[in-house]
Scaffold this active site. Structure first.
Site, PDB file in Angstrom:
ATOM      1  N   HIS A  73       2.520   7.890  -7.895  1.00 35.47           N
ATOM      2  CA  HIS A  73       3.667   8.675  -7.948  1.00 35.47           C
ATOM      3  C   HIS A  73       4.952   7.736  -8.017  1.00 35.47           C
ATOM      4  CE1 HIS A  73       4.615   9.339  -3.710  1.00 35.47           C
ATOM      5  NE2 HIS A  73       3.323   9.317  -3.552  1.00 35.47           N
ATOM      6  N   ASP A 110       8.093   9.039  -6.937  1.00 39.58           N
ATOM      7  CA  ASP A 110       9.049   9.403  -5.850  1.00 39.58           C
ATOM      8  C   ASP A 110       8.700   8.904  -4.533  1.00 39.58           C
ATOM      9  OD1 ASP A 110       6.966  11.183  -5.950  1.00 39.58           O
ATOM     10  OD2 ASP A 110       8.018  12.615  -4.688  1.00 39.58           O
ATOM     11  N   ASP A 157       5.180   3.914   0.011  1.00 39.11           N
ATOM     12  CA  ASP A 157       4.332   5.107  -0.514  1.00 39.11           C
ATOM     13  C   ASP A 157       5.390   5.777  -1.531  1.00 39.11           C
ATOM     14  OD1 ASP A 157       3.102   7.746  -0.704  1.00 39.11           O
ATOM     15  OD2 ASP A 157       3.622   8.176   1.131  1.00 39.11           O
ATOM     16  N   GLU A 176       5.804  13.813  -6.051  1.00 37.54           N
ATOM     17  CA  GLU A 176       4.507  14.286  -5.286  1.00 37.54           C
ATOM     18  C   GLU A 176       4.834  14.623  -3.904  1.00 37.54           C
ATOM     19  OE1 GLU A 176       1.348  12.982  -2.655  1.00 37.54           O
ATOM     20  OE2 GLU A 176       3.422  12.304  -2.585  1.00 37.54           O
ATOM     21  N   GLU A 177       5.940  14.020  -3.300  1.00 37.87           N
ATOM     22  CA  GLU A 177       6.132  14.414  -1.755  1.00 37.87           C
ATOM     23  C   GLU A 177       6.623  15.678  -1.591  1.00 37.87           C
ATOM     24  OE1 GLU A 177       5.252  12.122   0.131  1.00 37.87           O
ATOM     25  OE2 GLU A 177       5.265  10.298  -0.583  1.00 37.87           O
ATOM     26  N   ASP A 200      -3.001   5.650  -3.846  1.00 35.71           N
ATOM     27  CA  ASP A 200      -2.081   6.281  -2.844  1.00 35.71           C
ATOM     28  C   ASP A 200      -2.803   6.487  -1.444  1.00 35.71           C
ATOM     29  OD1 ASP A 200       0.362   7.454  -1.917  1.00 35.71           O
ATOM     30  OD2 ASP A 200      -0.206   9.559  -2.824  1.00 35.71           O
ATOM     31  N   HIS A 236       6.876   7.616   5.716  1.00 33.35           N
ATOM     32  CA  HIS A 236       7.522   8.605   5.964  1.00 33.35           C
ATOM     33  C   HIS A 236       8.541   8.684   6.881  1.00 33.35           C
ATOM     34  CE1 HIS A 236       4.707  11.814   3.400  1.00 33.35           C
ATOM     35  NE2 HIS A 236       5.146  10.619   2.829  1.00 33.35           N
TER      36      HIS A 236
END
Length: 480
Positions: free
Chosen positions: A76, A78, A115, A145-146, A169, A454
């Site tokens: 992904h 994003d 990520d 995705e997030e 991922d 994150h």
């Protein structure tokens, strides 16, 4: 001069660095999607940019692989936008500032976006190559995705001939994922009613927590700033009469929140208040000292605002913040050490005269995911709040037979002389959704070592980036 010049693979890392110059937080992917489309067109590759900005790029097999079965490479585009409170950074416009510490790549004061930018960089390096043997490739790079896997949910299976999908991922070299939890995003909205403020106003801040990924790190029992704020206010309510306003905490529901704050207006006697707050800090801090040793509460006198929540709203807000569930709900009885069901109260904020409680709910068992969602709904509605599920995605079920998994294991054993780990993960991958969009998919997930995703401490092991890329090339070479 790039900080990555001395590291291999140069093509992969150069492309990754290019991605860090393009703002690509979830919901802000047009620029990076256009970049990927232009990348493909410049190389005369077939490219599809769908209505939601997902990108599909197709490349024929190299000589000797023209008739091989196509392979889907998936990631992904994003990233999670998180920064330290003292970091000046505009995620809508500013490039990330990269730095290398002991062969680990970091951004400065912000998330790195490895990520899942590293998956995009791997895929682009394959598409750009003219000397890497591989079967026909169908590269799928999704959006959002997030924030609920909205890109994967919009994928149309008719665009793909491949029935083997390599998701890039995961975050541990030598560990291949073959199953993941399903999940949902849920919001509880408490209507806010206000009154005129009178009394002594204080700003209450929770800070110093490590945070982390709300799926992968949830079993580490790290402090959740929103939950700790609720406990602090609940304890204070036993001794003091107060109203509150300006409740805020966290910024992403899929990240364990690190900071939270409230404005508290005390009415009447405040004898011993500062001592009480210090004792709360000591008590809560001792509970999480092993995993969050920098936890602290700051309590600062401020000017009394003109309005605050009325008494009924204050009681509801404090009670809900204290009573709503958070953290690990159950552990898997089939896979030792795997969290089965959890939820994370990731964001607390005010909007449109409502106090919002935003959750990420995860489970590898669909019925238990529904149970947690219903539990949150019952608690919210008991206090007069509105409850909404904003997105939901299915779990990725383990396949008893998998040609792709067998290939990954054999190549790994031949290359390294040992057996890789085959695991499930308590986090959401797009594989579960894609299995419902593209029929008969055989899937596996891999990735290099990533840490503290994150969070602003996110970092990537540069040696692992090289190892995983070389291994991926070896796998593709064997898929003739």
């Amino acid at each position: 001069m790039s900080v990555l010049n001395q590291y291999e693979p140069k093509k992969v890392l150069s492309l990754f660095e290019e991605l860090t110059k393009i703002p690509r937080g979830s919901g802000n992917e047009k620029a990076v999607s256009d970049y990927l489309k232009n990348f493909a067109e410049a190389r005369n590759l077939e490219v599809i940019q769908d209505e939601v900005m997902n990108i599909i790029i197709k490349k024929p097999g190299t000589p000797g692989y023209e008739s091989s079965k196509p392979v889907i490479i998936q990631g992904h585009m994003d990233m999670v936008d998180e920064k330290n409170n003292d970091t000046v950074h505009d995620f809508k416009n500013d490039p990330l500032k990269l730095r290398v510490v002991d062969n680990y790549l970091y951004a400065t004061g912000t998330t790195l976006g490895a990520d899942n930018g590293i998956a995009v960089a791997y895929a682009l390096a394959l598409l750009d190559s003219d000397d890497i043997p591989h079967p026909p490739l169908e590269v799928l790079i999704t959006v959002e995705e997030e924030t609920g896997m909205l890109g994967a949910a919009a994928v149309e299976g008719r665009h793909f001939d491949g029935r083997m999908l390599i998701n890039i991922d995961s975050e541990e070299e030598g560990t291949f994922l073959v199953s993941c939890a399903g999940g949902a995003r849920q919001t509880v909205r408490l209507p806010l009613k206000y009154t005129h403020c009178e009394g002594f106003a204080y700003m209450l801040n929770i800070s110093g927590l490590k945070g982390g990924h709300s799926g992968i790190d949830i079993n580490k029992e790290r402090g959740n700033s929103n939950v700790l704020l609720g406990r602090t206010l609940r304890i204070l309510s036993h001794k003091y009469d107060f109203l509150i306003t300006a409740l805020h905490g966290g910024s992403k529901n899929n990240a364990i929140p690190r900071e939270a704050e409230a404005v508290v207006i005390f009415r009447g006697n405040i004898d011993g208040l500062l001592k009480e707050v210090a004792e709360i800090e000591t008590t809560l801090g001792s509970e999480i000292d092993t995993q969050d040793d920098d936890f602290n509460i700051t309590f600062t006198r401020i000017e009394t605002p003109e309005k605050c929540y009325d008494e009924d709203t204050t009681k509801k807000a404090v009670s809900m913040l204290f009573a709503l569930p958070n953290g690990v709900i159950s552990m898997s009885q089939d896979i030792k050490g795997l969290v089965e069901t959890s939820l994370n109260l990731g964001v607390l904020h005010e909007s449109d005269d409502h106090l919002h409680f935003d959750f990420a709910v995860r489970s590898s068992v669909g019925s238990r995911k529904e149970m947690v969602l219903d539990k949150v709904k019952v608690i919210g509605e008991t206090y007069g709040a509105e409850v909404e599920i904003t997105s939901s995605y299915p779990e990725w079920k383990y396949a008893k037979e998998s040609v792709l998994r067998d290939t990954f294991i054999k190549v790994y054993e031949d290359k390294y002389g040992k057996t890789p780990k085959i695991e499930a993960i308590h986090a959401g991958l797009e594989c579960g959704i894609l299995a419902g969009r593209i029929s008969d998919l055989d899937m596996i997930s891999l990735g290099p070592n990533l840490f503290d995703v994150h969070t602003p401490n996110e970092h990537m092991d540069l040696a692992s980036v090289k190892n995983v890329y070389e291994y991926l090339l070896e796998v593709l070479k064997h898929m003739k």
